[in-house]
Enzyme design. Structure first.
Site, PDB file in Angstrom:
ATOM      1  N   GLU A 132      28.047  35.852  51.798  1.00 57.24           N
ATOM      2  CA  GLU A 132      28.912  36.835  51.123  1.00 57.24           C
ATOM      3  C   GLU A 132      28.112  38.072  50.718  1.00 57.24           C
ATOM      4  O   GLU A 132      28.613  39.186  50.764  1.00 57.24           O
ATOM      5  CB  GLU A 132      29.563  36.229  49.874  1.00 57.24           C
ATOM      6  CG  GLU A 132      30.733  35.310  50.145  1.00 57.24           C
ATOM      7  CD  GLU A 132      31.920  36.022  50.757  1.00 57.24           C
ATOM      8  OE1 GLU A 132      31.764  36.642  51.818  1.00 57.24           O
ATOM      9  OE2 GLU A 132      33.015  35.935  50.209  1.00 57.24           O
ATOM     10  N   THR A 185      35.696  45.119  51.118  1.00 58.94           N
ATOM     11  CA  THR A 185      35.467  44.593  49.765  1.00 58.94           C
ATOM     12  C   THR A 185      34.461  45.444  49.005  1.00 58.94           C
ATOM     13  O   THR A 185      34.624  45.730  47.815  1.00 58.94           O
ATOM     14  CB  THR A 185      34.981  43.124  49.847  1.00 58.94           C
ATOM     15  OG1 THR A 185      36.013  42.369  50.467  1.00 58.94           O
ATOM     16  CG2 THR A 185      34.702  42.533  48.482  1.00 58.94           C
TER      17      THR A 185
HETATM   18  N1  HSE Z   1      36.332  38.583  43.749  1.00 63.31           N
HETATM   19  C1  HSE Z   1      36.111  39.367  44.920  1.00 63.31           C
HETATM   20  C2  HSE Z   1      36.639  40.768  44.676  1.00 63.31           C
HETATM   21  C3  HSE Z   1      36.824  38.747  46.081  1.00 63.31           C
HETATM   22  O1  HSE Z   1      37.771  40.870  44.192  1.00 63.31           O
HETATM   23  O2  HSE Z   1      35.936  41.732  44.945  1.00 63.31           O
HETATM   24  C4  HSE Z   1      36.726  39.515  47.361  1.00 63.31           C
HETATM   25  O3  HSE Z   1      37.433  38.824  48.375  1.00 63.31           O
END
Ligand code: HSE
Length: 312
Positions: A132, A185
Site C-alpha cells: 500500500e 488515493t
Molecule cells: N483510508 C484510505 C483513504 C483508504 O481514505 O485514503 C484508501 O482506499
C-alpha cells in the site's frame, strides 16, 4: 524444474465505512483480483504477466505493489527460492475498492501457501501494508486488513499493528456504484485537512464507536444512525460528480447509509437484503447517469472468508 503453483482470489474492500477514516473497512465477495504464484528455479521475484490493467502496472517487482510485498516477505523469511507471479486484475484501478490491496493480499497469501504457511494470516499484515505504501504513498491498513482477514475489521493501532475483527450476524448487503472516473488515493489524501476541531472529533468518534457497537449488537438502526462522516466525505465528495444526488437516492431507496468507498470515486450503500441492494443500485445508477457519467454497479454480500485458493 519446480512446477508447484497456486491460484488465489482476494476481494475488493470498502475502506473508511463513513466515520472510520484509515481505521475501519470490510471485505466484499466481488469484485476481486486473482494471482497465480509459482515456485521457480530462477532466483528472485518475477512478475511474468499482468492482465486487466490496460498495460499501466509495472512488471518490475520493485515498483509493483504485489512484487514489493512478496519481496519483503521473502526477505523476512530469508528465503532465496524464485517466485513467478501472474496478476489478473478483475476490478478497475483507482476505483476506491482497494484494487492494489487485493493484488497484494492475493500475492502474499499465495506465496505463504506455496511455502507451506510459515506465517499466520495476521503475520502477513506488515508485508501487504508495504504494498500500500508503494501504491499510494501511505501504508494504511483499512483495505488490506479486511481483504486478508474477511468481514469487518478495525485497525485499533498502526504501531504496533493491532487489528480486530468485528463480528456481525446481520445479513448485510453492499451496493457499490463505480462512476467511470479515476481518483488517485495519493491525491485524495492530500486534499484532506491536517487538523480538525475538538467538536469534529467528538462527532466523528461518536459515529465510529456507534457503528462498531451497532455491528456487534446486530442493531441495524444503530448502524444506520452511525453511518455518517463529517470530516472526509464533505471534502472528497467534490471529486465525485452527482455525489449528493447519488447518496440521496440510495437513502430514499432504503439504504442504512451511504458514503464514499475508500478514497472514491466508488460510493457504497449498506442494506438488509439482496432485493433492497439491487433497488438501491438502480436508483444510484440512474442518479449517476443523469449527471452524464457512465458507471458500473456491484452487489455484494460481506465476505467473511478472506482470500480463497482457487486451484493448486
Ligand atoms: N483510508 C484510505 C483513504 C483508504 O481514505 O485514503 C484508501 O482506499
Amino acid at each position: 524444474m519446480n512446477e508447484k503453483s497456486i491460484r488465489v482470489f482476494a476481494s475488493a474492500t470498502v475502506a473508511n465505512v463513513a466515520s472510520g477514516f484509515d481505521i475501519f473497512g470490510f471485505a466484499l465477495t466481488n469484485p476481486g483480483d486473482e494471482v497465480v504464484a509459482k515456485l521457480s528455479d530462477s532466483k528472485g521475484v518475477h512478475i511474468v504477466q499482468i492482465t486487466g490493467d490496460n498495460g499501466v502496472l509495472p512488471l518490475d517487482p520493485k515498483k509493483n505493489t504485489a512484487g514489493v510485498s512478496v519481496l519483503k516477505l521473502l526477505k523476512h523469511l530469508n528465503i532465496h527460492e524464485g517466485i513467478e507471479l501472474e496478476v489478473h486484475k478483475k476490478m478497475p484501478l483507482g476505483s476506491g475498492l482497494g484494487s492494489s490491496a487485493a493484488s497484494c493480499v492475493a500475492s502474499v497469501f499465495a506465496v505463504n501457501e506455496l511455502l507451506c504457511n510459515p506465517l499466520t494470516i495476521k503475520e502477513l499484515l506488515p508485508f501487504v501494508m508495504e504494498g500500500e505504501r508503494i501504491a499510494c504513498g501511505s501504508a494504511h491498513l483499512d483495505n488490506v486488513a479486511p481483504s486478508l482477514l474477511g468481514g469487518f475489521v478495525l485497525i485499533r493501532s498502526y504501531d504496533p499493528i493491532d487489528v480486530i475483527q468485528i463480528p456481525c450476524s446481520l445479513d448485510l448487503f453492499c451496493t457499490i456504484l463505480h462512476p467511470k472516473i479515476e481518483i488517485r488515493t495519493e491525491v485524495a489524501r492530500k486534499m484532506l485537512p491536517k487538523e480538525i476541531t475538538l467538536q469534529q472529533h467528538v462527532t466523528q468518534s461518536g459515529n465510529a464507536c456507534g457503528l462498531i457497537a451497532g455491528l456487534l449488537k446486530n442493531d441495524a438502526e444503530l448502524i444506520s444512525k452511525s453511518l455518517h462522516d463529517s470530516i472526509v466525505e464533505p471534502v472528497r465528495s467534490t471529486l465525485i460528480p452527482g455525489f449528493k444526488e447519488i447518496k440521496f437516492q440510495a437513502i430514499k431507496s432504503g439504504a442504512l447509509g451511504c458514503s464514499i468507498s475508500g478514497s472514491g470515486p466508488s460510493v457504497f450503500a449498506l442494506s438488509l437484503s439482496k432485493a433492497q441492494a439491487e433497488k438501491i443500485g438502480r436508483a444510484m445508477e440512474n442518479a449517476c447517469r443523469n449527471h452524464g457519467h457512465e458507471c458500473t454497479v456491484y452487489i455484494s454480500e460481506i465476505n467473511q472468508n478472506g482470500p480463497v485458493v482457487l486451484t493448486c
